[in-house]
Design a protein around this motif. Sequence first.
Motif, mmCIF file in Angstrom:
data_model
loop_
_atom_site.group_PDB
_atom_site.id
_atom_site.type_symbol
_atom_site.label_atom_id
_atom_site.label_comp_id
_atom_site.label_asym_id
_atom_site.label_seq_id
_atom_site.Cartn_x
_atom_site.Cartn_y
_atom_site.Cartn_z
ATOM 1 N N SER A 167 0.802 -1.229 0.000
ATOM 2 C CA SER A 167 0.000 0.000 0.000
ATOM 3 C C SER A 167 0.828 1.269 0.000
ATOM 4 O O SER A 167 0.380 2.312 -0.486
ATOM 5 N N THR A 168 2.022 1.241 0.554
ATOM 6 C CA THR A 168 2.786 2.476 0.698
ATOM 7 C C THR A 168 3.438 2.934 -0.595
ATOM 8 O O THR A 168 3.831 4.085 -0.705
ATOM 9 N N ASP A 169 3.550 2.047 -1.583
ATOM 10 C CA ASP A 169 4.228 2.363 -2.849
ATOM 11 C C ASP A 169 3.186 2.586 -3.933
ATOM 12 O O ASP A 169 2.460 1.654 -4.313
ATOM 13 N N ASP B 65 -3.578 -5.145 2.741
ATOM 14 C CA ASP B 65 -2.322 -4.588 2.240
ATOM 15 C C ASP B 65 -1.155 -5.179 3.019
ATOM 16 O O ASP B 65 -1.314 -5.714 4.116
ATOM 17 N N GLN C 3 3.425 -5.002 3.750
ATOM 18 C CA GLN C 3 4.643 -4.202 3.784
ATOM 19 C C GLN C 3 5.484 -4.443 2.527
ATOM 20 O O GLN C 3 5.374 -5.487 1.880
ATOM 21 N N GLU D 114 -4.968 0.094 3.677
ATOM 22 C CA GLU D 114 -3.916 1.077 3.969
ATOM 23 C C GLU D 114 -3.373 0.953 5.396
ATOM 24 O O GLU D 114 -2.719 1.883 5.866
ATOM 25 N N GLU E 79 -0.901 -0.710 6.554
ATOM 26 C CA GLU E 79 0.558 -0.683 6.594
ATOM 27 C C GLU E 79 1.149 0.653 6.144
ATOM 28 O O GLU E 79 2.360 0.838 6.184
ATOM 29 N N SER E 80 0.306 1.573 5.728
ATOM 30 C CA SER E 80 0.798 2.890 5.310
ATOM 31 C C SER E 80 0.105 4.016 6.061
ATOM 32 O O SER E 80 -0.018 5.128 5.559
#
Length: 464
Positions: free
Chosen positions: A35-37, A92, A94, A161, A163-164
Amino acid sequence: MPVQSQVDAVLAQVDAGLEQSLERLYELLRIKSISTDPAYAAECQRAADWLVSELAGLGFDAAARPTPGHPVVVGHGTDQAGPHVLFYAHYDVQPVDPVELWHSDPFEPQLKEGADGRKIIVARGASDDKGQMMTFIEACRAWKTATGTLPVKVSLMLEGEEESGGKNLPPFMEAHRDELAAADIALVCDTDMWNRQTPSITTMLRGLVADEIEITCANKDLHSGMFGNAARNPNQVLAEIIASLRAPDGSVTLPSFYDDVAEISPELKAQWASLGFDEAKFLGEVGLSVPAGEQNRSVLEMLWARPTCEINGMIGGYTGDGFKTVIPAKASAKISFRLVSGMDPAKIRAAFRKHVEERLPADCSVKFTPHGGSPAITVPSDGTHLCQALAGLSAEWNKDAVITGSGGSIPVAGDFKKILGLDTLLIGFAHVDDQIHSPNEKYDLESYHRGIRSWVRVLAALAG
């Protein structure tokens, strides 16, 4: 037919369908829902759509609801008019870096033999949180397949989301409060068992306040020979402020910090003492030996029932190779407070900022950047839903399930209480060696299989 009399047939279905259940888990694990990318946004959407399809196939009214970020999957069952549970998990994962440390492709799940002979599922998200999430969905599948219905009314809210930062979930919950608050209890599967033989329900989660502070003195970096002594050094200012946050006895020094902190009951303290927690081993495994928190407290009390202040990062001046004799213009630190039930995140943030400002010398300024704040949660130890769930877990594992706390923070549990007015039961089947967020993340096959069986029993127990 009474619900309890159906449990054996549903458990038999779980056992018979385990291989197919694993294949479905593997399908989900192959989706690279990082999710962070932003490069993986389409994969997050694919994971959400996959879950919608699975839930719809089980008779849920399911959809991937849009947010400013990744979708939230919401599904509502049509079964039963009795107790109503709202299940939360996140789809999601990491990032996989450093990928070279993985022993196999992070997104090609492998069933391997662990060091002690146990079968383990290795993949990113196997434990955190796709494997855990699927234990619940597969339990629902087993109920539907064996009996044609579910024992309670079930809704699901699956986030993309977590993990973000999960910043879009609270506004989503606010916007859909009437729909989601219709449940009687929230269930979360994102926690550990007490040990490999003992299931647990986490009833205490610490809250969190995180602030980043940046101290500025001069208007540019200075030569330490030409300006040393005469110019204020922000590194020193920052160090003195940080040092002032803790007393020699390990307590936090902010005024009124402990005003709203209650002692745990003697009964709960006795139960924790009976868990056989090895303090020396716990610290020894990370190369330490002396507890650093408040004196005359057990380590479990420090971790689960007491608030804390930690310095998570400090930056200032030259940090590269070699040496540079510089007085930096700025220095910063990332500082977090773990809160316990009764503490107000806004009150603690205000007290911290006042503490910093009162210690700023002349010619210095400070900038604060908040990084989240959530309250702690505590579920009453005599609550009906908690007692029912404990009974269901105990029946599956042939051992009394225990009540535990957690030193960590799961903000959604606080949001369930604050926004929806729901208590949360945190029931998970992970283990501390699952290497979540690290290379070679794994989930025990037993955790997956008996996790499904456990949810079968818990849903039956919640039906009364």
